[in-house]
Design a protein around this motif. Sequence first.
Motif, PDB file in Angstrom:
ATOM      1  N   LEU A  28      35.585 -28.187  81.978  1.00 34.59           N
ATOM      2  CA  LEU A  28      34.709 -29.085  81.400  1.00 34.59           C
ATOM      3  C   LEU A  28      35.377 -30.140  80.568  1.00 34.59           C
ATOM      4  CD1 LEU A  28      31.809 -30.027  80.790  1.00 34.59           C
ATOM      5  CD2 LEU A  28      31.636 -28.547  78.800  1.00 34.59           C
ATOM      6  N   ILE A  29      36.355 -29.792  79.925  1.00 30.50           N
ATOM      7  CA  ILE A  29      37.051 -30.484  78.995  1.00 30.50           C
ATOM      8  C   ILE A  29      37.675 -31.596  79.690  1.00 30.50           C
ATOM      9  CG2 ILE A  29      39.222 -30.907  77.397  1.00 30.50           C
ATOM     10  CD1 ILE A  29      38.470 -28.315  76.214  1.00 30.50           C
ATOM     11  N   GLU A  62      41.573 -30.587  87.991  1.00 34.85           N
ATOM     12  CA  GLU A  62      40.766 -29.583  87.992  1.00 34.85           C
ATOM     13  C   GLU A  62      40.761 -28.987  89.297  1.00 34.85           C
ATOM     14  OE1 GLU A  62      36.067 -28.925  87.047  1.00 34.85           O
ATOM     15  OE2 GLU A  62      36.698 -30.778  86.860  1.00 34.85           O
ATOM     16  N   GLY A  63      40.996 -29.548  90.483  1.00 34.76           N
ATOM     17  CA  GLY A  63      41.190 -28.530  91.515  1.00 34.76           C
ATOM     18  C   GLY A  63      41.957 -27.358  91.291  1.00 34.76           C
ATOM     19  N   ILE A  64      43.261 -27.831  90.839  1.00 43.03           N
ATOM     20  CA  ILE A  64      44.331 -26.995  90.634  1.00 43.03           C
ATOM     21  C   ILE A  64      43.788 -25.674  89.409  1.00 43.03           C
ATOM     22  CG2 ILE A  64      46.759 -26.491  89.484  1.00 43.03           C
ATOM     23  CD1 ILE A  64      47.303 -29.456  90.751  1.00 43.03           C
ATOM     24  N   TRP A  65      43.166 -26.167  88.329  1.00 44.32           N
ATOM     25  CA  TRP A  65      42.619 -25.293  87.439  1.00 44.32           C
ATOM     26  C   TRP A  65      41.587 -24.212  88.116  1.00 44.32           C
ATOM     27  CZ3 TRP A  65      44.939 -24.576  83.209  1.00 44.32           C
ATOM     28  CH2 TRP A  65      44.358 -23.848  82.016  1.00 44.32           C
ATOM     29  N   LYS A  66      40.892 -24.787  88.970  1.00 43.24           N
ATOM     30  CA  LYS A  66      39.931 -23.841  89.635  1.00 43.24           C
ATOM     31  C   LYS A  66      40.498 -23.109  90.521  1.00 43.24           C
ATOM     32  CE  LYS A  66      35.778 -25.083  87.746  1.00 43.24           C
ATOM     33  NZ  LYS A  66      34.735 -24.278  87.425  1.00 43.24           N
ATOM     34  N   THR A  67      41.697 -23.188  91.207  1.00 39.59           N
ATOM     35  CA  THR A  67      42.482 -22.442  91.942  1.00 39.59           C
ATOM     36  C   THR A  67      42.670 -21.232  90.969  1.00 39.59           C
ATOM     37  OG1 THR A  67      42.931 -24.313  93.570  1.00 39.59           O
ATOM     38  CG2 THR A  67      44.314 -22.324  93.596  1.00 39.59           C
ATOM     39  N   PHE A  68      43.294 -21.564  90.065  1.00 38.20           N
ATOM     40  CA  PHE A  68      43.927 -20.711  89.054  1.00 38.20           C
ATOM     41  C   PHE A  68      42.738 -19.711  88.798  1.00 38.20           C
ATOM     42  CE2 PHE A  68      47.286 -23.450  86.966  1.00 38.20           C
ATOM     43  CZ  PHE A  68      48.015 -23.196  87.938  1.00 38.20           C
ATOM     44  N   GLN A 117      44.207 -24.759  99.307  1.00 35.04           N
ATOM     45  CA  GLN A 117      43.294 -24.308  98.249  1.00 35.04           C
ATOM     46  C   GLN A 117      43.111 -25.568  97.405  1.00 35.04           C
ATOM     47  OE1 GLN A 117      45.007 -20.646  97.227  1.00 35.04           O
ATOM     48  NE2 GLN A 117      44.397 -19.871  98.512  1.00 35.04           N
ATOM     49  N   TYR A 118      44.062 -26.099  96.756  1.00 34.64           N
ATOM     50  CA  TYR A 118      43.776 -27.148  95.796  1.00 34.64           C
ATOM     51  C   TYR A 118      42.800 -28.093  96.288  1.00 34.64           C
ATOM     52  CZ  TYR A 118      47.837 -25.304  93.390  1.00 34.64           C
ATOM     53  OH  TYR A 118      48.965 -24.349  92.698  1.00 34.64           O
ATOM     54  N   VAL A 119      42.937 -28.587  97.527  1.00 37.33           N
ATOM     55  CA  VAL A 119      42.019 -29.855  97.974  1.00 37.33           C
ATOM     56  C   VAL A 119      40.527 -29.185  98.156  1.00 37.33           C
ATOM     57  CG1 VAL A 119      41.512 -31.208  99.916  1.00 37.33           C
ATOM     58  CG2 VAL A 119      43.920 -31.109  98.880  1.00 37.33           C
ATOM     59  N   SER A 120      40.603 -27.960  98.773  1.00 39.51           N
ATOM     60  CA  SER A 120      39.240 -27.328  98.747  1.00 39.51           C
ATOM     61  C   SER A 120      38.354 -27.095  97.979  1.00 39.51           C
ATOM     62  CB  SER A 120      39.132 -26.081  99.930  1.00 39.51           C
ATOM     63  OG  SER A 120      39.985 -25.156  99.264  1.00 39.51           O
ATOM     64  N   ASN A 121      39.222 -26.535  96.798  1.00 44.93           N
ATOM     65  CA  ASN A 121      38.600 -26.186  95.347  1.00 44.93           C
ATOM     66  C   ASN A 121      38.196 -27.707  94.733  1.00 44.93           C
ATOM     67  OD1 ASN A 121      38.436 -23.525  94.895  1.00 44.93           O
ATOM     68  ND2 ASN A 121      40.468 -23.537  94.894  1.00 44.93           N
ATOM     69  N   SER A 122      39.063 -28.630  94.844  1.00 52.34           N
ATOM     70  CA  SER A 122      38.803 -30.028  94.351  1.00 52.34           C
ATOM     71  C   SER A 122      37.460 -30.863  95.091  1.00 52.34           C
ATOM     72  CB  SER A 122      39.753 -31.077  94.621  1.00 52.34           C
ATOM     73  OG  SER A 122      40.982 -30.656  93.897  1.00 52.34           O
ATOM     74  N   LEU A 123      37.010 -30.213  96.288  1.00 54.87           N
ATOM     75  CA  LEU A 123      36.006 -30.631  96.840  1.00 54.87           C
ATOM     76  C   LEU A 123      34.715 -30.075  96.780  1.00 54.87           C
ATOM     77  CD1 LEU A 123      37.553 -31.786 100.485  1.00 54.87           C
ATOM     78  CD2 LEU A 123      36.988 -33.210  98.395  1.00 54.87           C
ATOM     79  N   PRO A 125      31.399 -29.058  95.057  1.00 55.51           N
ATOM     80  CA  PRO A 125      30.196 -29.798  94.230  1.00 55.51           C
ATOM     81  C   PRO A 125      30.421 -30.011  92.578  1.00 55.51           C
ATOM     82  CG  PRO A 125      29.088 -29.020  95.998  1.00 55.51           C
ATOM     83  CD  PRO A 125      30.533 -28.093  96.004  1.00 55.51           C
ATOM     84  N   THR A 126      30.877 -28.666  92.170  1.00 54.34           N
ATOM     85  CA  THR A 126      30.607 -28.377  90.845  1.00 54.34           C
ATOM     86  C   THR A 126      32.105 -29.026  90.175  1.00 54.34           C
ATOM     87  OG1 THR A 126      31.771 -26.186  91.067  1.00 54.34           O
ATOM     88  CG2 THR A 126      29.458 -26.540  90.517  1.00 54.34           C
ATOM     89  N   VAL A 127      33.129 -29.379  90.997  1.00 55.48           N
ATOM     90  CA  VAL A 127      34.550 -30.119  90.713  1.00 55.48           C
ATOM     91  C   VAL A 127      34.139 -31.357  91.040  1.00 55.48           C
ATOM     92  CG1 VAL A 127      37.072 -30.194  91.019  1.00 55.48           C
ATOM     93  CG2 VAL A 127      35.845 -27.824  90.965  1.00 55.48           C
TER      94      VAL A 127
END
Length: 141
Positions: A28-29, A62-68, A117-123, A125-127
């Motif tokens: 969110l930040i 954020e996509g990288i962060w969401k992967t973590f 994984q980074y790209v798919s998490n970046s795509l 909707p919430t990201v």
Amino acid sequence: MTTVSKQLLLQQWQTLHNNHECYENYALIIKLVATAITLLSFTFSLTALVALLLIAVLWLQEGIWKTFQCRTANAIMLIEDKLALNEAEQTSESMQPYLMYKQWQINRPTSKALISQYVSNSLKPTVLYPYFPLMLVVIIF
């Protein structure tokens, strides 16, 4: 499962759960920083390209962060599976609670799969929100 190993698994689960929730706050930040950069780009008349690049970097970050965060969720699910096992299955060393990082490293994907994984998490909707709308605003104005 012994009481001690169950206790360790529960502590590990709680720690990972708290981290998983913190990742959401940091995501969110990152979104708020992207919004602020968009507003500042209009205030200080940054070129559209600079603003777009800054927003894109934050979006991918954020996509990288969401992967973590997804990896943490996977570790939590493994712990939950272990907690569900009976005592006979729990005696194997590979099932001991302190081997989480070893298992993480063993299961780490190749660089190509990691980038995927980074790209798919970046795509997701919430990201994707608010980056795509912010980029449209920058392009339009």
